[in-house]
Write an enzyme that holds these catalytic residues in place. Sequence first.
Site, PDB file in Angstrom:
ATOM      1  N   ARG A   6      31.834 -59.666  22.467  1.00  0.00           N
ATOM      2  CA  ARG A   6      32.817 -58.579  22.588  1.00  0.00           C
ATOM      3  C   ARG A   6      33.623 -58.791  23.869  1.00  0.00           C
ATOM      4  O   ARG A   6      33.078 -59.115  24.915  1.00  0.00           O
ATOM      5  CB  ARG A   6      32.067 -57.249  22.637  1.00  0.00           C
ATOM      6  CG  ARG A   6      32.895 -55.975  22.788  1.00  0.00           C
ATOM      7  CD  ARG A   6      31.881 -54.839  22.797  1.00  0.00           C
ATOM      8  NE  ARG A   6      32.429 -53.507  22.817  1.00  0.00           N
ATOM      9  CZ  ARG A   6      32.217 -52.639  23.809  1.00  0.00           C
ATOM     10  NH1 ARG A   6      31.520 -52.989  24.881  1.00  0.00           N
ATOM     11  NH2 ARG A   6      32.682 -51.414  23.727  1.00  0.00           N
ATOM     12  N   GLU A  65      34.617 -45.565  23.700  1.00  0.00           N
ATOM     13  CA  GLU A  65      33.875 -44.315  23.980  1.00  0.00           C
ATOM     14  C   GLU A  65      34.804 -43.102  23.909  1.00  0.00           C
ATOM     15  O   GLU A  65      35.005 -42.367  24.867  1.00  0.00           O
ATOM     16  CB  GLU A  65      33.171 -44.402  25.327  1.00  0.00           C
ATOM     17  CG  GLU A  65      32.091 -45.483  25.354  1.00  0.00           C
ATOM     18  CD  GLU A  65      31.263 -45.513  26.618  1.00  0.00           C
ATOM     19  OE1 GLU A  65      30.066 -45.852  26.541  1.00  0.00           O
ATOM     20  OE2 GLU A  65      31.806 -45.187  27.708  1.00  0.00           O
ATOM     21  N   GLU A 118      26.918 -50.970  23.100  1.00  0.00           N
ATOM     22  CA  GLU A 118      26.650 -51.173  24.529  1.00  0.00           C
ATOM     23  C   GLU A 118      25.233 -50.713  24.830  1.00  0.00           C
ATOM     24  O   GLU A 118      24.830 -49.623  24.406  1.00  0.00           O
ATOM     25  CB  GLU A 118      27.618 -50.374  25.415  1.00  0.00           C
ATOM     26  CG  GLU A 118      29.066 -50.802  25.338  1.00  0.00           C
ATOM     27  CD  GLU A 118      29.953 -50.000  26.289  1.00  0.00           C
ATOM     28  OE1 GLU A 118      29.402 -49.348  27.213  1.00  0.00           O
ATOM     29  OE2 GLU A 118      31.174 -50.016  26.096  1.00  0.00           O
TER      30      GLU A 118
END
Length: 343
Positions: free
Chosen positions: A61, A148, A257
């Site tokens: 990523r 997020e 994450e």
Amino acid sequence: MVVLLPFLLLSLSWLASALTYKGADISSLVVVENSGVRYTDGGKVTPFETIIRNHGANTVRIRIWTAGDYNLQYGLALAKRVKAAGHTLVVDLHYSDTWADPGKQAIPSGWPTDLDGLNTQIWQYTKDVVQAFSNQGTPIDILQVGNEINNGLLWPVGQISAHGINPVSQLLHSAINGAKSVANPKILIHLANGWNWSGLKSFFGGVFIPGALTADQVDIIGVSFYPFYDSGATLSALKSSLTNLANTYNKPIVVAETDWPVSCSGSVHLTEPSVPVSSSGQQTWVADIRDVLSALPNGHGAGIFYWEPGWIGNANLGSGCSDNLLVSSNGAVRDSINIFQDM
């Protein structure tokens, strides 16, 4: 044959639980290399994207900012290395000149500050980014639209607490349409606090709106899951939350994450105190997350991305724990580099 059967069954069980995406976010790699650091595996200097590939990773990523250290040109250059090493490429668009997370989602400088203008801008920007990766022969496999975004993106226009979720639905719809106008990456939507079903339910329960974002535009749901920041972030809470998520939305799920420390002061409360603060603890933590994902309904547990395992010079990775890396300060790999084999 009777003697071998238990071993065969064990092997088949492990294969059944293996995740599709065994990955890491290594966005800082070139920044670290430019500081003079080199990574070693068994004493041999080796590019970090190759080291993790050799130890079982298959996905990388890369974050992209609209300016600054992690701009488009930086991401394009790193993508060439990532693809050459044989990884699936995940591109994480922050839609900001700097970090975007639950506490900040600033509109990039020079972008419009009204909803209509931002819908046009995010369509064009996302299209251009996706086209740029394709043009250089490193097409994006998974496109993460926003980082997020529990309280929206492109604040204050797309801030849910200020204007509701409709602007967010429109902006995501526009971004995805921009991407799909030139390529066909899988689309990932990423929220923080994957252990918190109430938060996930609030977002996904409202973001699909006729005429804007639809559920069929989203291929993968990603969540962050860290042990440092909230006492509720337990493995049991993650299991409950992601089980609800899988049952409700029927989408593949990745923990996009996560980290675990090898060094941490006693003042930091870790949500799973039975997991040791050590290299072996990193392996246990990731294996425990894998077990949660592997047990999700309909095989919807899809992957894990360890966040910034090689960021020497920033080893706390934003946490109160001093070191969460899979490498030592001199760039030598730790035993926990094998976490990808356990995913």
